[in-house]
Scaffold this active site. Structure first.
Site, PDB file in Angstrom:
ATOM      1  CE  LYS A 213      30.689  43.409  32.852  1.00  0.00           C
ATOM      2  NZ  LYS A 213      30.022  42.585  33.834  1.00  0.00           N
ATOM      3  CB  CYS A 267      34.007  38.464  33.707  1.00  0.00           C
ATOM      4  SG  CYS A 267      32.573  37.436  33.385  1.00  0.00           S
TER       5      CYS A 267
HETATM    6  N1  SAJ Z   1      39.841  35.532  42.699  1.00  0.00           N
HETATM    7  C1  SAJ Z   1      41.048  35.539  43.407  1.00  0.00           C
HETATM    8  N2  SAJ Z   1      41.133  36.264  44.562  1.00  0.00           N
HETATM    9  C2  SAJ Z   1      40.054  36.968  45.038  1.00  0.00           C
HETATM   10  C3  SAJ Z   1      38.842  36.976  44.322  1.00  0.00           C
HETATM   11  C4  SAJ Z   1      38.753  36.231  43.143  1.00  0.00           C
HETATM   12  O1  SAJ Z   1      42.036  34.908  43.002  1.00  0.00           O
HETATM   13  O2  SAJ Z   1      40.216  37.576  46.096  1.00  0.00           O
HETATM   14  C5  SAJ Z   1      39.725  34.765  41.447  1.00  0.00           C
HETATM   15  C6  SAJ Z   1      38.692  33.651  41.532  1.00  0.00           C
HETATM   16  O3  SAJ Z   1      39.242  32.500  42.116  1.00  0.00           O
HETATM   17  C7  SAJ Z   1      38.335  33.479  40.071  1.00  0.00           C
HETATM   18  C8  SAJ Z   1      38.458  34.887  39.493  1.00  0.00           C
HETATM   19  O4  SAJ Z   1      39.220  35.608  40.424  1.00  0.00           O
HETATM   20  O5  SAJ Z   1      39.280  32.629  39.428  1.00  0.00           O
HETATM   21  C9  SAJ Z   1      37.144  35.610  39.227  1.00  0.00           C
HETATM   22  O6  SAJ Z   1      36.168  35.320  40.191  1.00  0.00           O
HETATM   23  P1  SAJ Z   1      35.135  36.386  40.822  1.00  0.00           P
HETATM   24  O7  SAJ Z   1      34.222  35.658  41.728  1.00  0.00           O
HETATM   25  O8  SAJ Z   1      35.861  37.503  41.419  1.00  0.00           O
HETATM   26  O9  SAJ Z   1      34.348  36.999  39.570  1.00  0.00           O
HETATM   27  P2  SAJ Z   1      33.512  36.401  38.308  1.00  0.00           P
HETATM   28  O10 SAJ Z   1      34.432  36.333  37.130  1.00  0.00           O
HETATM   29  O11 SAJ Z   1      32.709  35.187  38.639  1.00  0.00           O
HETATM   30  O12 SAJ Z   1      32.440  37.599  38.068  1.00  0.00           O
HETATM   31  C10 SAJ Z   1      32.889  38.922  37.798  1.00  0.00           C
HETATM   32  C11 SAJ Z   1      32.175  39.883  38.755  1.00  0.00           C
HETATM   33  N3  SAJ Z   1      32.826  41.188  38.727  1.00  0.00           N
HETATM   34  C12 SAJ Z   1      33.241  41.799  39.843  1.00  0.00           C
HETATM   35  O13 SAJ Z   1      33.151  41.313  40.945  1.00  0.00           O
HETATM   36  C13 SAJ Z   1      33.848  43.158  39.656  1.00  0.00           C
HETATM   37  C14 SAJ Z   1      30.703  39.988  38.356  1.00  0.00           C
HETATM   38  O14 SAJ Z   1      30.039  40.964  39.139  1.00  0.00           O
HETATM   39  C15 SAJ Z   1      30.570  40.354  36.878  1.00  0.00           C
HETATM   40  O15 SAJ Z   1      29.217  40.412  36.456  1.00  0.00           O
HETATM   41  C16 SAJ Z   1      31.255  39.278  36.069  1.00  0.00           C
HETATM   42  O16 SAJ Z   1      32.642  39.258  36.445  1.00  0.00           O
HETATM   43  C17 SAJ Z   1      31.075  39.628  34.594  1.00  0.00           C
HETATM   44  O17 SAJ Z   1      30.167  39.041  33.947  1.00  0.00           O
HETATM   45  O18 SAJ Z   1      31.747  40.522  34.093  1.00  0.00           O
END
Ligand code: SAJ
Length: 443
Positions: A213, A267
């Site tokens: 995880k 996360c």
């Molecule tokens: N972000 C970027 N560039 C990208 C992708 C995301 O800057 O290319 C930023 C987003 O703007 C945001 C942050 O990253 O600020 C996180 O966003 P996210 O949509 O990637 O993820 P979370 O935090 O909403 O959810 C994550 C997910 N993990 C993965 O994709 C590996 C989700 O599946 C998990 O369940 C969740 O964390 C968790 O609960 O751990």
């Protein structure tokens, strides 16, 4: 092995509440447990306290059919699912007090044959430590960390891995890892999750499942860090990072994520620290990514400062405050950090717009920041800073931005939109021919 009929979910938050709904829908009699009386009352009225598509209807149905009831105290059940927060302290150490409090609260109701599953994102070793606490509180029961296959109570770790906004479908469709403290524990957990998971279930140890995880989110953090580092390189070399990434991603084995103003949410910016703390000498890359991503808000501010006219009072419009697009969640949002840092600059008026919110978050109040809609903010601004790639902002007429200085941290207007509306050059060498691999995965 007795059939599991009753399930108790400890913690009715972003993960626990949808989990209650899905178990109830799958036919179990579910007790949802939360220390917050207001949450319990709300759920028992068939209402919800979080924003998640389609969850309200499902909760209402499950409560009115009697399959789900909420309580402030744990109830006896065949399976106990712990889905409480694991935040981190100021020193970036995991705060396990909620997990341990949940374990303490279920200890009195545990019976022989019960299954306990920890779902909260946790540092390696937490499931075992939690089980030691349960064994201390119920010395007459045998637990698997000491008694293996002879244990009376079965214990496993199985992390949730759902994306906010898609929780109900991802709970069902995503694969899951299941780490029992004994084989019997894993088998029992598999029997439980098979009831609703359409994805595959993979059995491993509790410790491996815990690290899996953390690894998923650290992987994403490192890859976003790479994209953000590339953005800094391109700024220095005066190249367009969005174009560089788009063209690099045409390679069949390259899939670079999107740069932005930083990494938010509870996360991805948190979980890498749980690995870094466990193995500080082996995590240079994760540490570097954390540093790159946490310095991004300041880089955006420096970019804005370069556009400021030192002899004039200027207005800066900041569009978007949530931590990612099309949601209202502003916790740990890098956009909020950027706006806060900008409001410390001299001789500027900051106007913020967030279409998913009614007002500024508390951390931005009292700083002279005006809160309004995007078009009004743009109209009044000398500089427009796009911080979140909300669908809403994509609809803004480019005419409105014509005379403005732009800092587009998401490449929404300056690259992605332009690419979509570009004159397409059809033919074998077209830049817009179908991709072998979609970069949409990155968004
Ligand atoms: N972000 C970027 N560039 C990208 C992708 C995301 O800057 O290319 C930023 C987003 O703007 C945001 C942050 O990253 O600020 C996180 O966003 P996210 O949509 O990637 O993820 P979370 O935090 O909403 O959810 C994550 C997910 N993990 C993965 O994709 C590996 C989700 O599946 C998990 O369940 C969740 O964390 C968790 O609960 O751990």
């Amino acid at each position: 092995m007795l059939e599991i009929k009753t399930v108790s979910v400890i913690g009715m938050g972003y993960i626990g509440l949808p989990t209650c709904a899905i178990f109830a829908k799958s036919g179990f009699d579910v007790s949802g447990v939360d220390v917050n009386q207001a949450v319990v009352d709300k759920v028992n009225r068939g209402e919800i306290h979080i924003v998640e598509p389609e969850l309200d209807g499902l909760i209402q149905k499950m409560v009115s059919s009697g399959k789900l009831t909420a309580f402030t105290e744990p109830q006896p059940a065949d399976a106990h699912i712990i889905a409480v927060p694991t935040p981190f302290t100021d020193e970036h150490k995991a705060d396990l007090s909620y997990v341990m409090a949940a374990a303490r609260s279920i200890a009195p109701v545990l019976r022989r044959g019960d299954l306990v599953v920890l779902e909260s994102t946790s540092p390696v070793g937490t499931t075992r430590t939690m089980t030691m606490l349960l064994a201390e509180l119920r010395p007459e029961l045998k637990f698997p960390h000491l008694h293996g296959e002879d244990a009376d109570v079965l214990v496993a770790y199985s992390p949730e891995r759902v994306l906010p906004g898609k929780v109900l479908s991802e709970l069902v469709d995503n694969d899951r890892s299941i780490g029992g403290l004994s084989q019997a524990s894993s088998k029992r957990a598999v029997a439980l999750y098979t009831s609703f998971v359409a994805g595959d279930l993979y059995i491993t140890s509790a410790e491996s499942a815990e690290l899996v995880k953390l690894t998923e989110n650290a992987f994403r953090d490192v890859n976003i860090g790479f994209a953000n580092e590339l953005a800094a390189v391109c700024q220095q070399l005066q190249l367009n990072v969005w174009e560089v990434i788009e063209l690099a991603n045409k390679h069949p084995r390259v899939n670079i994520l999107n740069p932005g103003p930083g990494v938010g949410g509870h996360c991805i910016a948190v979980d890498p620290y749980f690995i870094i703390n466990a193995a500080p000498d082996s995590t240079n890359m994760m540490r570097a990514a954390r540093q790159i991503n946490s310095e991004r808000p300041q880089s955006v501010v420096s970019e804005v400062e370069m556009l400021l006219d030192p002899n004039k009072h200027q207005t800066i419009a900041c569009l978007g405050l949530s931590f990612k697009p099309n949601i209202d969640d502003m916790r740990e949002s890098p956009a909020v950090d950027v706006v806060r840092l900008l409001s410390d600059l001299r001789d500027v008026q900051i106007i913020a717009a967030e279409p998913h919110a009614q007002r500024l978050p508390v951390s931005l109040q009292g700083r002279g920041i005006v809160f309004t809609d995007a078009l009004t903010a743009i109209d009044k601004a000398d500089i427009v800073v796009l911080l979140v790639d909300h669908r809403h902002f994509n609809l803004i007429d480019p005419e409105a931005l014509k005379d403005k200085k732009l800092v587009d941290t998401r490449g929404l207007w300056t690259w992605r939109k332009a690419r979509r509306t570009d004159a397409r050059i059809e033919g074998p060498n077209s830049l817009t021919r179908p991709r072998r691999r979609s970069t949409d995965k990155a968004a």
